[in-house]
Design a protein around this motif. Structure first.
Motif, PDB file in Angstrom:
ATOM      1  N   UNK A 279      30.399  -7.401   6.182  1.00 38.46           N
ATOM      2  CA  UNK A 279      31.113  -6.146   5.966  1.00 38.46           C
ATOM      3  C   UNK A 279      31.422  -5.898   4.497  1.00 38.46           C
ATOM      4  N   UNK A 280      31.584  -6.976   3.732  1.00 40.63           N
ATOM      5  CA  UNK A 280      31.906  -6.810   2.313  1.00 40.63           C
ATOM      6  C   UNK A 280      30.695  -6.979   1.405  1.00 40.63           C
ATOM      7  N   UNK A 281      29.546  -7.326   1.986  1.00 38.45           N
ATOM      8  CA  UNK A 281      28.311  -7.499   1.222  1.00 38.45           C
ATOM      9  C   UNK A 281      27.190  -6.691   1.871  1.00 38.45           C
ATOM     10  N   UNK A 282      27.155  -5.358   1.613  1.00 34.56           N
ATOM     11  CA  UNK A 282      26.101  -4.528   2.218  1.00 34.56           C
ATOM     12  C   UNK A 282      24.693  -5.015   1.898  1.00 34.56           C
ATOM     13  N   UNK A 283      24.499  -5.631   0.719  1.00 40.72           N
ATOM     14  CA  UNK A 283      23.163  -6.107   0.366  1.00 40.72           C
ATOM     15  C   UNK A 283      22.680  -7.172   1.337  1.00 40.72           C
ATOM     16  N   UNK A 287      19.691  -6.868   4.445  1.00 39.51           N
ATOM     17  CA  UNK A 287      18.574  -7.807   4.559  1.00 39.51           C
ATOM     18  C   UNK A 287      18.496  -8.403   5.964  1.00 39.51           C
ATOM     19  N   UNK A 288      19.655  -8.709   6.555  1.00 39.05           N
ATOM     20  CA  UNK A 288      19.660  -9.207   7.932  1.00 39.05           C
ATOM     21  C   UNK A 288      19.124  -8.132   8.873  1.00 39.05           C
ATOM     22  N   UNK A 292      15.791  -8.416  11.254  1.00 35.44           N
ATOM     23  CA  UNK A 292      15.915  -8.259  12.705  1.00 35.44           C
ATOM     24  C   UNK A 292      15.049  -7.104  13.185  1.00 35.44           C
ATOM     25  N   UNK A 293      15.069  -5.996  12.452  1.00 34.46           N
ATOM     26  CA  UNK A 293      14.232  -4.860  12.839  1.00 34.46           C
ATOM     27  C   UNK A 293      12.754  -5.234  12.841  1.00 34.46           C
ATOM     28  N   UNK A 294      12.344  -5.996  11.837  1.00 32.18           N
ATOM     29  CA  UNK A 294      10.938  -6.360  11.711  1.00 32.18           C
ATOM     30  C   UNK A 294      10.505  -7.297  12.830  1.00 32.18           C
ATOM     31  N   UNK A 295      11.331  -8.271  13.149  1.00 33.52           N
ATOM     32  CA  UNK A 295      10.950  -9.291  14.137  1.00 33.52           C
ATOM     33  C   UNK A 295      11.136  -8.787  15.563  1.00 33.52           C
ATOM     34  N   UNK A 308      12.034 -17.139  14.127  1.00 33.73           N
ATOM     35  CA  UNK A 308      11.339 -16.211  13.222  1.00 33.73           C
ATOM     36  C   UNK A 308      12.306 -15.351  12.427  1.00 33.73           C
ATOM     37  N   UNK A 309      13.530 -15.833  12.267  1.00 33.34           N
ATOM     38  CA  UNK A 309      14.561 -15.099  11.531  1.00 33.34           C
ATOM     39  C   UNK A 309      15.136 -15.982  10.421  1.00 33.34           C
ATOM     40  N   UNK A 310      14.316 -16.357   9.427  1.00 29.04           N
ATOM     41  CA  UNK A 310      14.762 -17.335   8.432  1.00 29.04           C
ATOM     42  C   UNK A 310      15.947 -16.864   7.596  1.00 29.04           C
ATOM     43  N   UNK A 311      15.962 -15.595   7.191  1.00 27.12           N
ATOM     44  CA  UNK A 311      17.095 -15.145   6.369  1.00 27.12           C
ATOM     45  C   UNK A 311      18.375 -15.097   7.202  1.00 27.12           C
TER      46      UNK A 311
END
Length: 465
Positions: A279-283, A287-288, A292-295, A308-311
């Motif tokens: 919530x305090x780090x939009x960056x 990325x999460x 998630x959208x990609x996988x 398959x969600x390394x980040x």
């Protein structure tokens, strides 16, 4: 910098002692600022002595010496006062047991936490996550830590014990555990063992909560049938390979109590801190969401997605580093023990703080900065030479180490990844206005509160990248 230890008369290094209050010892700074106090001890020496009331305690600050306690000389210690105090209330489940009995229980329970078995729990976990996460209100502040608690507890009850999420057990366990965990820490710190015996309202509430929790567990076991492919069935059907003996009914009860607490409260703690940081780090949050959208491509998470969600997993790891669920642990020396240049006498109480270790700037540069990229495969090594791209062997003990490491780690990862990926698919988190969140270091490390605003987001259509 730590000062060099001075030798004592017998040649062993003299353990530096922290000056403290008369009678109370270090209980006052430990109560006022527990995380700051245990972190400050790192600069006093590899081993320092403090006093809490009349009890002298040895605090181990050096990662190599902590490893000696947990791994190399593990059989020279039992779990100590912290777990002695838990046992009458929590039972003799795996988290509390020691010695040969602990090893037997671990062997019996290990199959229930194998990767293949955890994968069989995932469909029900995903269903619960979609049901709860999708029902949260949008556009206004909600107490997300409380919502996460209901979700994680529901997962344990419904998905691991085949108990319905709408069952009356959910509300009763939720209310009982809240009271129990609030009361455990000060009971562990009360070295006189007197305060818990006083006829105070807080003690009556604690006793009533314990009674209710044990009654709920007995009810779950009594209503359970062996034709269900769940964790309770595996506990009941487990047999000792040497004797063929099953667990007693009381032991099954104790293990269920342990799983209820560790499987709900600990995961809730980690997810609460993850949501706070997102919530305090939009960056980081973006990325999460992108991963998630990609996988997932707009669909609910499945077992094959988890790895398959390394980040996403790096975010979880960094959260466990910055906010270890159990921030302080104890051991007790069963004999005289040599730890490095220090001699620890038989019967001595040993403490070590995963929080302090994982905030050591020599191991994790800028430790107060939340940085999931420090766990990337190509991350630079720390000044202390910790290997890049993986958890440093001695510098990351969020799940413990050695014979008492957390058997439920694979389950915790599955729960956390499932809920986090589902949350990222549905929502963007934002801080509630004019709200400050602070750590509350009780038995577990939780936010004192977590009001967040959830904004709905549109997931990509199935098949999109």
């Amino acid at each position: 910098m730590r000062s060099a230890p001075r030798p004592s008369r017998d040649g062993a290094a003299a353990v530096p002692t922290v000056r403290s209050w008369p009678v109370l010892g270090s209980a006052v700074p430990l109560a006022r600022d527990p995380l700051g106090f245990v972190s400050s001890l790192r600069t006093r020496g590899d081993v320092v002595a403090i006093r809490v009331g009349p009890q002298r305690m040895y605090v181990i600050n050096d990662r190599a010496l902590i490893r000696q306690v947990l791994v190399d000389q593990a059989y020279s210690f039992d779990k100590g006062r912290q777990f002695d105090k838990l046992r009458p209330w929590w039972g003799n489940g795996l988290a509390n047991s020691t010695g040969e009995f602990h090893l037997r229980q671990r062997r019996l329970m290990q199959p229930a936490f194998h990767r293949q078995q955890i994968a069989s729990y995932l469909p029900d976990m995903c269903e619960a996550a979609e049901q709860y996460v999708g029902s949260w209100p949008s556009g206004r502040a909600i107490a997300l830590d409380e919502e996460l608690y209901v979700l994680t507890l529901s997962m344990v009850l419904r998905n691991l014990f085949s108990t319905s999420a709408e069952d009356r057990s959910l509300a009763r366990v939720q209310a009982a555990l809240s009271v129990i965990l609030k009361g455990l820490l000060w009971r562990c710190l009360d070295t006189t063992d007197r305060l818990e015996k006083l006829p105070l309202p807080v003690n009556r509430r604690f006793t009533a909560a314990l009674t209710d929790m044990h009654a709920v567990v007995d009810d779950i076991i009594a209503r359970h049938t062996a034709d269900r492919a769940d964790l309770l069935t595996m506990l009941q059907q487990a047999r000792d390979p040497d004797t063929g003996e099953a667990m007693s009914r009381q032991q099954v009860h104790d293990e269920v109590c342990t799983i209820l607490i560790t499987g709900s409260e600990t995961t809730r703690s980690t997810l609460s801190w993850i949501c706070y940081e997102l919530s305090r780090r939009p960056d980081i949050q973006h990325r999460v969401q992108a991963e998630v959208d990609d996988v997932l491509a707009g669909e609910p998470l499945r077992a094959e997605h988890v790895e398959r969600l390394p980040y996403t997993r790096s975010v979880i790891t960094e959260t466990l580093r910055a906010y270890p669920v159990v921030w302080l642990l104890t051991r007790r020396a069963l004999t005289d023990v040599q730890l490095g240049s220090y001699r620890i006498p038989e019967g001595a109480v040993i403490c070590y703080a995963p929080y302090a270790l994982q905030h050591d700037p020599e191991l994790y540069p800028d430790p107060e900065h939340f940085d999931p990229d420090r766990f990337r495969a190509d991350a630079a090594p720390s000044p202390a030479g910790c290997p890049a791209g993986r958890r440093p062997r001695d510098a990351f003990i969020a799940f413990g180490a050695g014979i008492h490491s957390c058997i439920g780690e694979p389950l915790a990862w599955a729960q956390t990844v499932t809920i986090l990926a589902t949350l990222a698919r549905h929502w963007t988190l934002a801080p509630a206005p004019r709200t400050k969140v602070r750590p509350a270091a009780r038995m577990l490390l939780l936010p004192d509160r977590l009001p967040l605003v959830l904004h709905p987001r549109r997931a990509p259509a199935p098949g999109a990248t």
